[in-house]
Design a protein around this motif. Structure first.
Motif, mmCIF file in Angstrom:
data_model
loop_
_atom_site.group_PDB
_atom_site.id
_atom_site.type_symbol
_atom_site.label_atom_id
_atom_site.label_comp_id
_atom_site.label_asym_id
_atom_site.label_seq_id
_atom_site.Cartn_x
_atom_site.Cartn_y
_atom_site.Cartn_z
ATOM 1 N N ALA A 185 1.935 -55.206 -45.444
ATOM 2 C CA ALA A 185 2.253 -55.520 -44.053
ATOM 3 C C ALA A 185 1.347 -54.755 -43.095
ATOM 4 N N ARG A 186 1.111 -53.501 -43.399
ATOM 5 C CA ARG A 186 0.269 -52.680 -42.518
ATOM 6 C C ARG A 186 -1.152 -53.212 -42.446
ATOM 7 N N ARG A 187 -1.622 -53.823 -43.526
ATOM 8 C CA ARG A 187 -2.973 -54.401 -43.506
ATOM 9 C C ARG A 187 -3.092 -55.534 -42.483
ATOM 10 N N LEU A 188 -1.951 -56.127 -42.128
ATOM 11 C CA LEU A 188 -1.934 -57.210 -41.148
ATOM 12 C C LEU A 188 -1.604 -56.702 -39.750
ATOM 13 N N GLY A 189 -1.571 -55.393 -39.586
ATOM 14 C CA GLY A 189 -1.292 -54.812 -38.278
ATOM 15 C C GLY A 189 0.171 -54.615 -37.976
ATOM 16 N N ILE A 190 1.043 -54.944 -38.931
ATOM 17 C CA ILE A 190 2.487 -54.774 -38.750
ATOM 18 C C ILE A 190 2.838 -53.305 -38.967
ATOM 19 N N VAL A 191 3.711 -52.773 -38.142
ATOM 20 C CA VAL A 191 4.179 -51.396 -38.318
ATOM 21 C C VAL A 191 5.156 -51.377 -39.497
ATOM 22 N N GLY A 192 4.920 -50.502 -40.460
ATOM 23 C CA GLY A 192 5.749 -50.458 -41.655
ATOM 24 C C GLY A 192 6.707 -49.280 -41.666
ATOM 25 N N VAL A 193 7.960 -49.539 -42.046
ATOM 26 C CA VAL A 193 8.958 -48.486 -42.237
ATOM 27 C C VAL A 193 9.451 -48.570 -43.682
ATOM 28 N N HIS A 194 9.142 -47.537 -44.452
ATOM 29 C CA HIS A 194 9.539 -47.506 -45.856
ATOM 30 C C HIS A 194 10.977 -47.000 -45.944
ATOM 31 N N HIS A 195 11.885 -47.891 -46.246
ATOM 32 C CA HIS A 195 13.317 -47.584 -46.241
ATOM 33 C C HIS A 195 13.744 -46.842 -47.501
ATOM 34 N N ARG A 196 14.486 -45.757 -47.296
ATOM 35 C CA ARG A 196 15.112 -45.032 -48.407
ATOM 36 C C ARG A 196 16.592 -44.807 -48.151
ATOM 37 N N ASP A 197 16.950 -44.631 -46.869
ATOM 38 C CA ASP A 197 18.333 -44.340 -46.506
ATOM 39 C C ASP A 197 18.574 -44.860 -45.087
ATOM 40 N N PRO A 198 19.759 -45.391 -44.803
ATOM 41 C CA PRO A 198 19.982 -45.997 -43.485
ATOM 42 C C PRO A 198 19.744 -45.076 -42.299
ATOM 43 N N GLU A 199 20.237 -43.857 -42.354
ATOM 44 C CA GLU A 199 20.157 -42.977 -41.188
ATOM 45 C C GLU A 199 18.722 -42.730 -40.731
ATOM 46 N N PRO A 200 17.815 -42.265 -41.600
ATOM 47 C CA PRO A 200 16.442 -42.058 -41.123
ATOM 48 C C PRO A 200 15.729 -43.351 -40.749
ATOM 49 N N THR A 201 16.049 -44.445 -41.427
ATOM 50 C CA THR A 201 15.426 -45.727 -41.062
ATOM 51 C C THR A 201 15.831 -46.142 -39.664
ATOM 52 N N ILE A 202 17.124 -46.069 -39.362
ATOM 53 C CA ILE A 202 17.599 -46.462 -38.032
ATOM 54 C C ILE A 202 17.018 -45.543 -36.964
ATOM 55 N N ALA A 203 16.948 -44.252 -37.250
ATOM 56 C CA ALA A 203 16.372 -43.308 -36.288
ATOM 57 C C ALA A 203 14.908 -43.634 -36.011
ATOM 58 N N GLU A 204 14.163 -43.959 -37.064
ATOM 59 C CA GLU A 204 12.748 -44.303 -36.884
ATOM 60 C C GLU A 204 12.596 -45.585 -36.077
ATOM 61 N N LEU A 205 13.457 -46.549 -36.338
ATOM 62 C CA LEU A 205 13.394 -47.810 -35.592
ATOM 63 C C LEU A 205 13.753 -47.599 -34.124
ATOM 64 N N GLU A 206 14.699 -46.742 -33.840
ATOM 65 C CA GLU A 206 15.029 -46.436 -32.457
ATOM 66 C C GLU A 206 13.817 -45.877 -31.723
ATOM 67 N N THR A 207 13.083 -44.992 -32.393
ATOM 68 C CA THR A 207 11.891 -44.418 -31.786
ATOM 69 C C THR A 207 10.811 -45.481 -31.577
ATOM 70 N N LEU A 208 10.601 -46.320 -32.589
ATOM 71 C CA LEU A 208 9.554 -47.334 -32.498
ATOM 72 C C LEU A 208 9.868 -48.411 -31.463
ATOM 73 N N LEU A 209 11.117 -48.853 -31.438
ATOM 74 C CA LEU A 209 11.492 -49.955 -30.556
ATOM 75 C C LEU A 209 11.886 -49.482 -29.161
ATOM 76 N N GLY A 210 12.215 -48.199 -29.053
ATOM 77 C CA GLY A 210 12.562 -47.655 -27.737
ATOM 78 C C GLY A 210 13.917 -48.075 -27.232
ATOM 79 N N VAL A 211 14.822 -48.435 -28.162
ATOM 80 C CA VAL A 211 16.179 -48.835 -27.765
ATOM 81 C C VAL A 211 17.191 -48.186 -28.705
ATOM 82 N N PRO A 212 18.414 -47.919 -28.224
ATOM 83 C CA PRO A 212 19.460 -47.398 -29.123
ATOM 84 C C PRO A 212 19.926 -48.497 -30.079
ATOM 85 N N LEU A 213 20.126 -48.129 -31.334
ATOM 86 C CA LEU A 213 20.478 -49.110 -32.360
ATOM 87 C C LEU A 213 21.767 -48.752 -33.090
ATOM 88 N N ARG A 214 22.558 -47.829 -32.499
ATOM 89 C CA ARG A 214 23.831 -47.437 -33.105
ATOM 90 C C ARG A 214 24.924 -47.474 -32.054
#
Length: 214
Positions: A185-214
């Protein structure tokens, strides 16, 4: 500015595949070490690339062979602690029976859509049944590999998904638990988030998207 979320299903919106497999191995009395040896080679070949062509996982995920054909071929390579092959019919459904829905990840998608993000499920299928009852609440588009003849990490399936939601790669983030898919995905310019656990994934997405997600 990121405007879209592409997201995997198994192991991201569900509990981990390893947990489901562990339950299945115990229930079927499989020789666990032998199973892991068989699958390690198949998965590495399917996702890490090989000069030796393709294997049955490539074909299954694209829908080029039936689930039963895959079950029959995989069962022939496995052995139980009783020295016999496991029952082939229904093997895939039994493998994935331990998947459980991860509610915080679904809540994240609901919030992302409420904030104006486009969302797309992007999943490699193993001829398995998906619980689609309320998917319209979470996804603008759905891309299932076996239904369209493409699979991750092929670039074309990402391009297909981007076309479905009408966004460029640079406008999207992709969440997956398999590193090879993130790299593609990153090779196509898409920002990649490697998921391992919900909490850090959601936190990273909040930072990337700039919106609260919980």
């Amino acid at each position: 500015m990121l405007k879209g979320v592409l997201i995997d299903w198994g192991g991201v919106l569900t509990t981990g595949l390893s947990d489901s497999i562990a339950e299945w191995i115990v229930a079927e009395r499989l020789d666990a070490a032998h199973y892991r040896d068989v699958m390690r080679d198949l998965i590495a070949h399917a996702y890490e690339g090989s000069a030796n062509g393709e294997n049955m996982i490539h074909a299954l995920e694209r829908g080029e062979i039936s689930g039963f054909d895959f079950e029959r071929r995989l069962a022939a390579q496995l052995i139980t602690m009783d020295g016999v092959q496991p029952v082939a019919e229904g093997l895939l459904n039994r493998m994935f029976a331990g998947f459980r829905r991860v509610e915080p990840m679904y809540a994240m998608l609901r919030e992302a859509r409420a904030a104006g993000m486009r969302t797309c499920l992007l999943s490699n299928s193993w001829a398995n049944e998906y619980p689609r009852e309320d998917w319209e609440d979470f996804f603008d588009e759905i891309v299932i590999s076996g239904e369209i003849g493409m699979r991750k990490p092929e670039p074309r399936i990402f391009e297909h998904a981007l076309g479905k939601i009408g966004l460029a790669g640079q406008e999207c983030v992709f969440v997956d638990d398999i590193e090879a898919n993130i790299v593609a995905a990153r090779r196509l310019g898409i920002v990649g988030v490697h998921h391992r656990d919900p909490e850090p994934t959601i936190a990273e997405l909040e930072t990337l998207l700039g919106v609260p997600l919980r």
